[in-house]
Design an enzyme around this catalytic site. Structure first.
Site, PDB file in Angstrom:
ATOM      1  N   SER A  54       0.861  -1.181   0.000  1.00  0.00           N
ATOM      2  CA  SER A  54       0.000   0.000   0.000  1.00  0.00           C
ATOM      3  C   SER A  54       0.899   1.234   0.000  1.00  0.00           C
ATOM      4  O   SER A  54       1.764   1.365  -0.864  1.00  0.00           O
ATOM      5  CB  SER A  54      -0.955  -0.029   1.201  1.00  0.00           C
ATOM      6  OG  SER A  54      -1.878   1.037   1.145  1.00  0.00           O
ATOM      7  N   THR A  55       0.748   2.139   0.953  1.00  0.00           N
ATOM      8  CA  THR A  55       1.526   3.372   0.973  1.00  0.00           C
ATOM      9  C   THR A  55       3.014   3.067   1.017  1.00  0.00           C
ATOM     10  O   THR A  55       3.483   2.324   1.871  1.00  0.00           O
ATOM     11  CB  THR A  55       1.139   4.219   2.198  1.00  0.00           C
ATOM     12  OG1 THR A  55      -0.280   4.347   2.247  1.00  0.00           O
ATOM     13  CG2 THR A  55       1.769   5.593   2.119  1.00  0.00           C
ATOM     14  N   HIS A  61      -2.490  -1.213  -3.353  1.00  0.00           N
ATOM     15  CA  HIS A  61      -3.595  -0.280  -3.134  1.00  0.00           C
ATOM     16  C   HIS A  61      -3.321   0.991  -3.931  1.00  0.00           C
ATOM     17  O   HIS A  61      -2.387   1.731  -3.627  1.00  0.00           O
ATOM     18  CB  HIS A  61      -3.723   0.082  -1.654  1.00  0.00           C
ATOM     19  CG  HIS A  61      -4.180  -1.056  -0.790  1.00  0.00           C
ATOM     20  ND1 HIS A  61      -4.091  -1.026   0.575  1.00  0.00           N
ATOM     21  CD2 HIS A  61      -4.731  -2.253  -1.102  1.00  0.00           C
ATOM     22  CE1 HIS A  61      -4.573  -2.152   1.080  1.00  0.00           C
ATOM     23  NE2 HIS A  61      -4.961  -2.914   0.070  1.00  0.00           N
ATOM     24  N   MET A  65      -0.229   1.359   4.927  1.00  0.00           N
ATOM     25  CA  MET A  65      -1.106   1.735   6.025  1.00  0.00           C
ATOM     26  C   MET A  65      -2.209   0.693   6.164  1.00  0.00           C
ATOM     27  O   MET A  65      -2.741   0.198   5.179  1.00  0.00           O
ATOM     28  CB  MET A  65      -1.718   3.113   5.731  1.00  0.00           C
ATOM     29  CG  MET A  65      -2.604   3.656   6.832  1.00  0.00           C
ATOM     30  SD  MET A  65      -3.264   5.291   6.403  1.00  0.00           S
ATOM     31  CE  MET A  65      -4.721   4.835   5.459  1.00  0.00           C
ATOM     32  N   ASP A  84      -4.625  -4.742   5.825  1.00  0.00           N
ATOM     33  CA  ASP A  84      -5.034  -5.632   4.748  1.00  0.00           C
ATOM     34  C   ASP A  84      -3.937  -6.655   4.484  1.00  0.00           C
ATOM     35  O   ASP A  84      -2.762  -6.315   4.359  1.00  0.00           O
ATOM     36  CB  ASP A  84      -5.312  -4.815   3.478  1.00  0.00           C
ATOM     37  CG  ASP A  84      -5.892  -5.665   2.354  1.00  0.00           C
ATOM     38  OD1 ASP A  84      -6.521  -6.695   2.655  1.00  0.00           O
ATOM     39  OD2 ASP A  84      -5.716  -5.277   1.179  1.00  0.00           O
TER      40      ASP A  84
END
Length: 372
Positions: A183-184, A209, A301, A304
């Site tokens: 993600s991030t 993401h 972040m 998940d």
């Protein structure tokens, strides 16, 4: 850069406080917004109204104003528009990260041009990129959580040279599939990881993401920086060595369909039910072939992928998480370590080599000659 998903995901990973509530014992995060559009600045204010974790200390219309306000106000985080008159957002970001590195959340249109600029911004050192609301869409949902996460991001200077890929001659695939969630911070992490895999490396499924409008450009970018052939996953694409498949996002999850010839399978998401694409959904799809799987969680972040990894590990998969020191946001990897899903914490620079060690068919040593 999360897409759909409840703010509670970040809270579960211990990264942010309750949305709208000030962090206990902490002063509010000081935010400077930089955007030439009064409308966008107003939408950002509206999105953060009532969020006690964040204080907007100033607004700038262009790079020149932003420079002066950064000196005067010393903000913790910037939101920065990609396209501005005079010096554009990317040029300003490049100067900023060289002279005064700080957490930056880019604001970009979810268009083909905007997607390319967003990926360039993330490569330059921006922590996250948020799409501008279009039409009747609500403005900047979840922006507060992402600003709080950005304020806690670990900023690092990008290495000048990409990681050298492993030589292909000495590698032979042992039949294990690799599933990677990020993600991030995932743009840099995935570029670094894939650059370390040889052209005949293991089949890789990737869930990043990111808004669907950005993912096609991201696949092209990864393909240009990797010896693997990287493409957006399509339904029914066979999993073969030397290929990596990126979840297309939007309303479709990427899953692994087991069988005589395992392949990519796209599954329609239920609106409002967590992230899309989802790392957990991808990991859980590999349960039938868990003993032939390597699951990897990179920077990001939220949480998940943590539950999916926990179940994969119990079913016999090898499970790795990026370590805290090399993660931009130690949320998803932390969640996978806390719940027992990840067996090992691995530095980003060592991740490709660890994956190759787990997916290589190591020949048996020659039999010793019988003594005469």
């Amino acid at each position: 850069m999360p897409t759909e998903g409840p703010g509670s995901a970040a809270i579960a990973a211990g990264m942010v406080g309750r949305p709208g509530a000030a962090l206990p014992g902490a002063r509010p995060i000081r935010l400077l917004t930089v955007d030439d559009s009064a409308t966008m600045r107003s939408l950002i204010r509206q999105a953060l109204t009532g969020d006690g974790r964040i204080e907007i200390v100033g607004e700038a219309e262009d790079a020149a104003q932003a420079r002066e306000l950064i000196k005067a106000l010393n903000p913790d985080v910037l939101t920065l528009d990609v396209e501005m008159p005079g010096m554009d957002g990317l040029s300003f970001l490049g100067h900023l990260m060289r002279l005064r590195p700080m957490p930056v959340v880019m604001i970009s249109a979810e268009t083909r041009r905007g997607a390319g600029a967003a990926l360039d911004a993330l490569a330059l050192g921006a922590v996250d990129c948020v799409g501008k609301p279009a039409g009747s869409e609500p403005g900047f949902i979840g922006l507060g959580d992402r600003i709080v996460a950005a304020a806690r991001a670990r900023l690092r200077r990008r290495p000048g040279n990409a990681q050298a890929p492993a030589p292909s001659a000495g590698y032979r695939w042992n039949g294990r599939y690799v599933l990677v969630g990020a993600s991030t911070g995932g743009v840099e992490a995935l570029e670094t990881l894939l650059a370390g895999l040889p052209e005949n490396g293991p089949p890789v499924l990737i869930c990043q993401h990111m808004p669907a409008a950005f993912l096609e450009r991201f696949a092209t970018r990864l393909n240009a920086r990797s010896r693997l052939r990287v493409k957006l996953a399509g339904d029914g694409m066979p999993l073969r060595p030397g290929h990596a498949f990126l979840a297309p996002g939007g309303r479709m999850h990427l899953t692994l369909a087991a069988g005589d010839r395992p392949e990519c399978r796209l599954r329609e998401a239920v609106p409002g039910k967590g992230y899309c694409p989802s790392v957990d959904v991808m990991f859980l799809s590999a349960l039938p072939v868990a003993e032939r799987s390597v699951a990897v969680i990179l920077t990001g972040m939220g949480c998940d992928g943590a539950e999916g990894m926990r179940r994969l590990r119990r079913a016999g998969a090898q499970c790795l998480a990026q370590d805290a020191e090399s993660s931009v946001i130690y949320g998803m990897p932390r969640a996978a370590r806390v719940n027992g899903g990840a067996q090992e914490a691995v530095a980003l620079g060592d991740m490709a080599a660890r994956i190759l060690a787990l997916t290589a068919d190591v020949p048996s040593p020659p039999e010793a000659s019988a003594p005469e």
